[in-house]
Scaffold this motif. Structure first.
Motif, PDB file in Angstrom:
ATOM      1  N   GLY A  83      10.492  35.709   9.387  1.00 44.93           N
ATOM      2  CA  GLY A  83      11.735  35.284   9.546  1.00 44.93           C
ATOM      3  C   GLY A  83      12.522  36.683  10.076  1.00 44.93           C
ATOM      4  O   GLY A  83      13.728  36.376  10.784  1.00 44.93           O
ATOM      5  N   VAL A 213      18.739  40.063  22.677  1.00 44.52           N
ATOM      6  CA  VAL A 213      17.314  39.234  23.156  1.00 44.52           C
ATOM      7  C   VAL A 213      17.054  37.981  22.271  1.00 44.52           C
ATOM      8  O   VAL A 213      16.753  38.336  20.791  1.00 44.52           O
ATOM      9  CB  VAL A 213      16.221  40.205  23.324  1.00 44.52           C
ATOM     10  CG1 VAL A 213      14.882  39.456  23.694  1.00 44.52           C
ATOM     11  CG2 VAL A 213      16.473  41.171  24.462  1.00 44.52           C
ATOM     12  N   LYS A 214      16.946  36.907  22.890  1.00 41.11           N
ATOM     13  CA  LYS A 214      16.686  35.679  21.911  1.00 41.11           C
ATOM     14  C   LYS A 214      15.465  35.725  21.359  1.00 41.11           C
ATOM     15  O   LYS A 214      14.239  36.249  22.061  1.00 41.11           O
ATOM     16  CB  LYS A 214      16.983  34.347  22.561  1.00 41.11           C
ATOM     17  CG  LYS A 214      18.416  34.210  22.660  1.00 41.11           C
ATOM     18  CD  LYS A 214      18.813  32.767  23.198  1.00 41.11           C
ATOM     19  CE  LYS A 214      20.569  32.703  23.311  1.00 41.11           C
ATOM     20  NZ  LYS A 214      20.837  31.961  24.444  1.00 41.11           N
ATOM     21  N   ARG A 215      15.072  35.040  20.277  1.00 41.46           N
ATOM     22  CA  ARG A 215      13.738  34.887  19.471  1.00 41.46           C
ATOM     23  C   ARG A 215      12.728  34.320  20.497  1.00 41.46           C
ATOM     24  O   ARG A 215      12.938  33.204  21.090  1.00 41.46           O
ATOM     25  CB  ARG A 215      13.785  34.008  18.185  1.00 41.46           C
ATOM     26  CG  ARG A 215      14.702  35.096  17.237  1.00 41.46           C
ATOM     27  CD  ARG A 215      14.628  34.192  15.985  1.00 41.46           C
ATOM     28  NE  ARG A 215      13.357  34.364  15.207  1.00 41.46           N
ATOM     29  CZ  ARG A 215      13.162  34.937  14.433  1.00 41.46           C
ATOM     30  NH1 ARG A 215      13.964  35.846  13.589  1.00 41.46           N
ATOM     31  NH2 ARG A 215      11.740  34.782  13.783  1.00 41.46           N
ATOM     32  N   ASP A 217      10.236  32.604  19.271  1.00 41.13           N
ATOM     33  CA  ASP A 217       9.612  31.665  18.474  1.00 41.13           C
ATOM     34  C   ASP A 217      10.606  30.424  17.993  1.00 41.13           C
ATOM     35  O   ASP A 217      10.093  29.537  17.435  1.00 41.13           O
ATOM     36  CB  ASP A 217       9.091  32.318  17.166  1.00 41.13           C
ATOM     37  CG  ASP A 217       9.984  32.916  16.261  1.00 41.13           C
ATOM     38  OD1 ASP A 217      11.204  33.066  16.723  1.00 41.13           O
ATOM     39  OD2 ASP A 217       9.617  33.462  15.131  1.00 41.13           O
ATOM     40  N   SER A 218      11.814  30.489  18.820  1.00 34.55           N
ATOM     41  CA  SER A 218      12.844  29.490  18.559  1.00 34.55           C
ATOM     42  C   SER A 218      12.499  28.175  18.536  1.00 34.55           C
ATOM     43  O   SER A 218      12.543  27.380  17.814  1.00 34.55           O
ATOM     44  CB  SER A 218      13.975  29.742  19.120  1.00 34.55           C
ATOM     45  OG  SER A 218      15.088  30.513  18.528  1.00 34.55           O
ATOM     46  N   ARG A 219      12.063  28.021  20.023  1.00 38.39           N
ATOM     47  CA  ARG A 219      11.887  26.481  20.237  1.00 38.39           C
ATOM     48  C   ARG A 219      10.599  25.789  19.531  1.00 38.39           C
ATOM     49  O   ARG A 219      10.753  24.553  18.924  1.00 38.39           O
ATOM     50  CB  ARG A 219      11.349  26.521  21.839  1.00 38.39           C
ATOM     51  CG  ARG A 219      11.057  25.030  22.396  1.00 38.39           C
ATOM     52  CD  ARG A 219      12.319  24.139  22.339  1.00 38.39           C
ATOM     53  NE  ARG A 219      13.544  24.488  23.286  1.00 38.39           N
ATOM     54  CZ  ARG A 219      14.438  23.878  23.422  1.00 38.39           C
ATOM     55  NH1 ARG A 219      14.625  22.707  22.742  1.00 38.39           N
ATOM     56  NH2 ARG A 219      15.503  24.255  24.154  1.00 38.39           N
ATOM     57  N   LYS A 221      10.060  26.475  16.713  1.00 33.66           N
ATOM     58  CA  LYS A 221      10.257  26.330  15.283  1.00 33.66           C
ATOM     59  C   LYS A 221      11.482  25.351  15.036  1.00 33.66           C
ATOM     60  O   LYS A 221      11.848  24.858  14.132  1.00 33.66           O
ATOM     61  CB  LYS A 221      10.998  27.620  14.484  1.00 33.66           C
ATOM     62  CG  LYS A 221       9.729  28.859  14.375  1.00 33.66           C
ATOM     63  CD  LYS A 221      10.162  29.891  13.631  1.00 33.66           C
ATOM     64  CE  LYS A 221       9.404  30.960  13.158  1.00 33.66           C
ATOM     65  NZ  LYS A 221       9.660  32.160  12.805  1.00 33.66           N
ATOM     66  N   LEU A 644      21.310  41.167  18.533  1.00 37.81           N
ATOM     67  CA  LEU A 644      21.275  39.788  18.112  1.00 37.81           C
ATOM     68  C   LEU A 644      20.430  39.206  16.691  1.00 37.81           C
ATOM     69  O   LEU A 644      20.882  38.671  15.948  1.00 37.81           O
ATOM     70  CB  LEU A 644      20.589  38.790  19.245  1.00 37.81           C
ATOM     71  CG  LEU A 644      20.770  37.182  19.091  1.00 37.81           C
ATOM     72  CD1 LEU A 644      22.335  36.856  18.952  1.00 37.81           C
ATOM     73  CD2 LEU A 644      20.270  36.615  20.223  1.00 37.81           C
ATOM     74  N   GLU A 647      22.582  40.998  13.921  1.00 36.85           N
ATOM     75  CA  GLU A 647      23.695  39.985  13.563  1.00 36.85           C
ATOM     76  C   GLU A 647      23.063  38.899  12.585  1.00 36.85           C
ATOM     77  O   GLU A 647      23.677  38.609  11.556  1.00 36.85           O
ATOM     78  CB  GLU A 647      24.136  39.661  14.986  1.00 36.85           C
ATOM     79  CG  GLU A 647      25.432  38.758  14.252  1.00 36.85           C
ATOM     80  CD  GLU A 647      26.229  38.102  15.832  1.00 36.85           C
ATOM     81  OE1 GLU A 647      27.068  38.052  15.846  1.00 36.85           O
ATOM     82  OE2 GLU A 647      25.123  37.136  16.552  1.00 36.85           O
ATOM     83  N   SER A 648      22.077  38.164  13.010  1.00 41.04           N
ATOM     84  CA  SER A 648      21.366  37.104  12.343  1.00 41.04           C
ATOM     85  C   SER A 648      20.893  37.651  10.767  1.00 41.04           C
ATOM     86  O   SER A 648      21.019  37.056  10.050  1.00 41.04           O
ATOM     87  CB  SER A 648      20.356  36.489  13.275  1.00 41.04           C
ATOM     88  OG  SER A 648      19.499  35.842  12.685  1.00 41.04           O
ATOM     89  N   GLN A 649      20.074  38.641  11.015  1.00 38.25           N
ATOM     90  CA  GLN A 649      19.802  39.254   9.627  1.00 38.25           C
ATOM     91  C   GLN A 649      20.768  39.380   8.626  1.00 38.25           C
ATOM     92  O   GLN A 649      20.748  39.165   7.590  1.00 38.25           O
ATOM     93  CB  GLN A 649      18.810  40.566   9.752  1.00 38.25           C
ATOM     94  CG  GLN A 649      17.283  40.464  10.185  1.00 38.25           C
ATOM     95  CD  GLN A 649      16.373  39.473   9.429  1.00 38.25           C
ATOM     96  OE1 GLN A 649      16.388  39.837   8.200  1.00 38.25           O
ATOM     97  NE2 GLN A 649      15.976  38.646   9.962  1.00 38.25           N
TER      98      GLN A 649
END
Ligand code: FES
Ligand code: FES
Lengths: 740, 154
Positions: A83, A213-215, A217-219, A221, A644, A647-649
């Motif tokens: 995560g 930079v986007k993750r 593993d998003s798609r 997941k 990014l 921020e999300s963490q």
């Protein structure tokens, strides 16, 4: 934890632990691996004849980077992804120095191997918010050296000087307009020597580091295709569950499995060792539901005679008593007796209570093992590959090199998958041992997890404060009572004079400066296994410190932010926290100054794992619960490698910290038995409990990056409670917050 | 053991299982569709959410014997569903996931909500997704992504 202050710059250092080695893959790719050399340092640059023979397999387990002929860059991530975003962050660091085409980068979780050990901790692990802090330099060097070899290969082909070549997006460009893709150069690059040193980029040259930079593993997941450890399905695989003793360490006296064995699909029922010297009964079946149904039909008599049956109410009584006596010194400065001379009117005493907390990661605990007699294979979402790998080998009486350990994606962990005694893997290995050649997946149900121990320890804090004429504390005596997490583990050597610093961190090293200051600690022995819970001691220490500071500020009738600034010592170490405090102050000023009726603001600031954090929370009361409308957070984590993710963490991590404010946010024991079973009674925060919005602001910094996994957790609970106190006039010193 | 005819993502599937087996475990173990997750087994976390006859349902407490003729739709079908695809795209665009383990369930709840209420308020979102636990607590971004998907579906 280490708090490195080095700037992001410069030449690479020569690796102390081994050397890089480039090899060609059978398919014509380039493979850059790290070879460990335990006896000599600085082996880089040795002649090819002195190198160990090239690995036979196309993809040996010590490879970090693979450039394939079709221009893909495959990067091994040396730690668990659960995560925190390391599966994106480490590859982006390497890819930046490599000038790789980001769209062609593939990240893989590395198996257990010595080369993947944390460069600082010396074991393969995730913890202490150290993933980026410790591997930043390592992954930059790997990228830069791989790039240098690709450039050298291109330069040789064109017969030009390497420094006349440029790289971008996985392409080397020559001085006369030539260009070659990395994939086309991979095989030749593998014949180039690995440079001993290499120039790393200046921060101004970064293309990925410091950008949003986007993750990766998003798609997977979002469409259900990502396989977690629990989703593993191997041919012929069996599933096991274990009936564990109702009291930690109790043993099976006798059991009747007659009914259980009648369930169609059950293969075997037998006794196995479990944690704390206890034993349990394993049920192995074709499927989970079969195993679970059969387990429900077991009749087990337990022998509890030799184990303590703990009781939370009694433990708290004991802890409160202990807190009135001095413990082992964890910090002392000035005059220890000053507190005893404080006039009653100036003396302020506060006692806090914190219960056990379960991590309860969303994906229940599990591990799959296949024992082949002279070898074994393991699949586990492990934060501690080094220990878990060794534990399986030990249970199976195999040499570790005969055990292949795959790191599986994990559905959260928060510390629960970093268990020094590897009890889950030991259970799995004990079971698999009976089924030679057949993979067995051990599954813990949610009930097993909530009742299974390894909690954030319960604590009592007792604080006596002498307040001076200026309203600032001039004497502070602080006693903390709580089980040691490190004691009786391989980490026990980190304890100093009997003190486990993870019990007092955030108090003994506080940035608030009090001239006469004493912190001591008691570590009672209790028959409940305890463990680090995301942010460890800071979960309770920040709550105590930040609610006390705000209370002292109110008592002194001073603005709580001004009060903090006055009390934070003017030393370089406090700079990170102060900068976060200033930024939070600035960013929340507008909404703080126009609060609707019935709303209040509460603050908290705290540094942990080298990262300074400050937050302001806007709170009102709904249904006797805090309603958190808005949170502003400021973060000082050095260079933000992926803003990014930071921020999300922080947006989410602050709410993870609310676990301890939830009315059902506690684990309690009665007669040795855990009273909660599942999310119906151990209740973590759901969406309506979390803030509606969280705005995160990052202090611009070129300092070495520090962690972002744990530092969000400590701040929000005290900030919310500080706001509640303003609304109700009450003080909240016992968690969880059952009512406001 | 008993035989059951299921309609999963528009396909006929037959399984032979104990009648008490929850739909969750039929999907995961018999049909090898592991996108639907096990989190609690007692209808308290939403990780196992699927659509049964269009209704967001906790598959961990629905015995396969009680399913009857009702069609089942899982996360694996969302990429081919216009609302499902929009929700997934919004999730990726907002970089919602962390560990990701809860997100199949979150997305199934969000799709069910948007099919009923194309322009949901924060209160609607709280009501529809309020039972979907995210232990990583990615709630702020989930909420934003639901609003974003709603906007895109206009
Ligand atoms: S697994 Fe079904 S609600 Fe939790
Ligand atoms: S993303 Fe980890 S539980 Fe939701």
């Amino acid at each position: 934890m280490t708090n490195s202050k080095t700037k992001v710059e410069g030449l690479s250092s020569t690796s102390r632990r081994g050397f890089l080695r480039a090899t060609a893959t059978a398919a014509g790719g380039l493979l850059v691996s790290l070879y460990l050399n335990k006896h000599t340092t600085a082996q880089e640059g040795v002649k090819p004849s002195q190198l160990p023979p090239p690995p036979k397999k196309d993809f040996p387990p010590d490879a970090f980077v693979r450039v394939t002929p079709d221009n893909k860059v495959v990067i091994q991530v040396n730690r668990l992804e659960f995560g925190q975003g390391v599966h994106t962050a480490l590859p982006l660091i390497l890819a930046d120095e490599l000038d790789a085409d980001w769209s062609q980068v593939v990240a893989e979780l590395a198996p257990a191997a010595d080369v993947y050990k944390d460069p600082l901790f010396g074991i393969q692990m995730v913890g202490g918010s150290g993933s980026i802090a410790h591997s930043f330099q390592q992954y930059r060097e790997l990228g830069a050296k791989t790039r240098a070899m690709l450039v050298a290969a291109a330069a040789a082909r064109w017969n030009v000087a390497p420094d006349k070549c440029r790289t971008e997006a996985s392409v080397v460009r020559g001085p006369a307009g030539q260009s070659l893709k990395y994939g086309e150069l991979a095989a030749e690059a593998a014949r180039q020597p690995v440079p001993a040193t290499v120039r790393l980029k200046e921060p101004s040259e970064f293309k990925l580091i410091g950008k949003q930079v986007k993750r990766l593993d998003s798609r997977a997941k979002c469409d259900g295709s990502l396989k977690f450890g629990l989703d593993l399905d191997l041919p012929g695989m069996l599933v096991a569950v274990v009936a564990r003793p109702p009291v930690f360490g109790a043993k099976v006296k006798s059991f009747d499995d007659g009914e259980a064995r009648k369930v169609e699909g059950v293969r075997e029922v037998f006794e196995i060792p479990v944690t704390r010297g206890g034993t349990g009964v394993a049920v192995v079946a074709d499927k989970y539901w079969t195993a679970k149904r059969a387990r429900d039909l077991l009749r087990i008599e337990w022998d509890e005679t030799s184990v303590a049956r703990e009781d939370s109410t009694k433990l708290f009584e004991q802890y409160r008593q202990l807190a009135r006596t001095a413990g082992l010194s964890a910090a002392a400065r000035g005059d220890a007796k000053a507190i005893e001379r404080v006039a009653p009117a100036d003396l302020f005493v506060a006692e806090y209570e914190f219960p056990y907390l379960s991590h309860s990661p969303m994906e229940p605990l599990n591990t799959t093992v296949r024992f082949d007699g002279d070898a074994a294979e393991v699949w586990a979402g492990s934060q501690f590959q080094t220990f878990d790998h060794a534990a399986v080998a030990e249970v199976l009486s195999l040499k570790p090199e005969r055990v292949t350990f795959h790191t599986e994606m994990a559905g959260g962990g928060f510390g629960r998958r970093a268990v020094p005694d590897s009890h889950v893997q030991r259970e799995a290995a004990s079971i698999a041992k009976r089924f030679k050649g057949t993979p067995v997946k051990l599954v813990w149900s949610r009930e097993d997890d909530v009742r299974g121990g390894y909690y954030r320890p319960m604590h009592v804090h007792r604080v006596e404060i002498g307040v001076g004429p200026d309203g600032l504390p001039n004497a502070w005596r602080h006693v903390v009572v709580g089980q040691s997490i490190l004691a009786d583990t391989p980490f026990a050597m980190m304890m100093k004079d009997g003190v486990d610093s993870s019990t007092v961190e955030g108090v003994n090293d506080t940035h608030y400066w009090v001239p006469n200051f004493a912190v001591s600690v008691h570590h009672p022995k209790v028959n409940v296994p305890v463990l680090w819970w995301r942010s460890v001691g800071h979960t309770h220490s920040a709550f105590v410190m930040e609610t006390l500071i705000e209370e002292l500020a109110m008592r002194a009738k001073v603005d709580p932010l001004a009060y903090r600034r006055r009390l934070i010592k003017p030393e370089p170490e406090a700079k990170k926290l102060l900068a976060a405090l200033d930024l939070m102050d600035e960013k929340s000023a507008a909404w703080r100054n126009s609060l609707p009726k019935g709303h209040a603001v509460g603050f908290a600031c705290h540094e942990s794992f080298g990262t300074g954090v400050a937050c302001a929370a806007e709170v009102s009361i709904r249904n006797n619960r805090p309603w958190i409308h808005r949170v502003t957070v400021a973060v000082n984590c050095g260079l933000a490698v992926n803003p990014l993710t930071v921020e999300s963490q922080f947006q989410a991590g602050v709410s993870f910290g609310l676990s301890q404010l939830m009315a059902g946010g506690r684990v309690t024991l009665k007669d040795g038995r855990v009273e909660q079973r599942n999310f119906d009674r151990y209740v973590p925060p759901y969406m309506p409990d979390a803030p509606v919005t969280v705005d995160v602001h990052i202090v611009p910094s070129a300092e070495a990056p520090t962690g972002c996994g744990e530092p969000p957790v400590p701040v929000l609970s005290p900030a919310v409670v500080n706001a509640l106190s303003k609304l109700t006039g009450k003080r909240y010193r016992t968690l969880p917050l059952v009512e406001v | 053991m008993a035989k059951y005819q299921l309609n999963v993502n528009g396909e006929r599937r037959e399984v032979s299982v104990d009648p008490s087996t929850p739909l969750l475990w039929v999907l995961r173990e018999d049909l090898k569709m592991t996108g639907t997750k096990f989190g609690c087994g007692v209808s308290a976390c939403g990780a196992c959410t699927v659509h049964v006859a269009g209704v967001a349902t906790r598959s961990c407490v629905l015995p396969v014997a009680l399913l009857g003729e009702r069609p089942v739709v899982t996360i694996e079908a969302m990429a081919n569903d216009p609302v499902g695809r929009a929700v997934q795209d919004a999730w990726v665009e907002r970089d919602v996931v962390q560990c990701g383990y809860c997100q199949s369930g979150q997305i199934m709840s969000a799709v069910a909500l948007l099919k009923q209420t194309p322009k949901p308020s924060d209160v609607n979102i709280d009501e529809s997704l309020g039972g979907n636990l995210c232990r990583c607590a990615t709630y702020v971004r989930i909420r934003e992504a639901v609003h974003l998907a709603a906007q895109k579906l206009k």
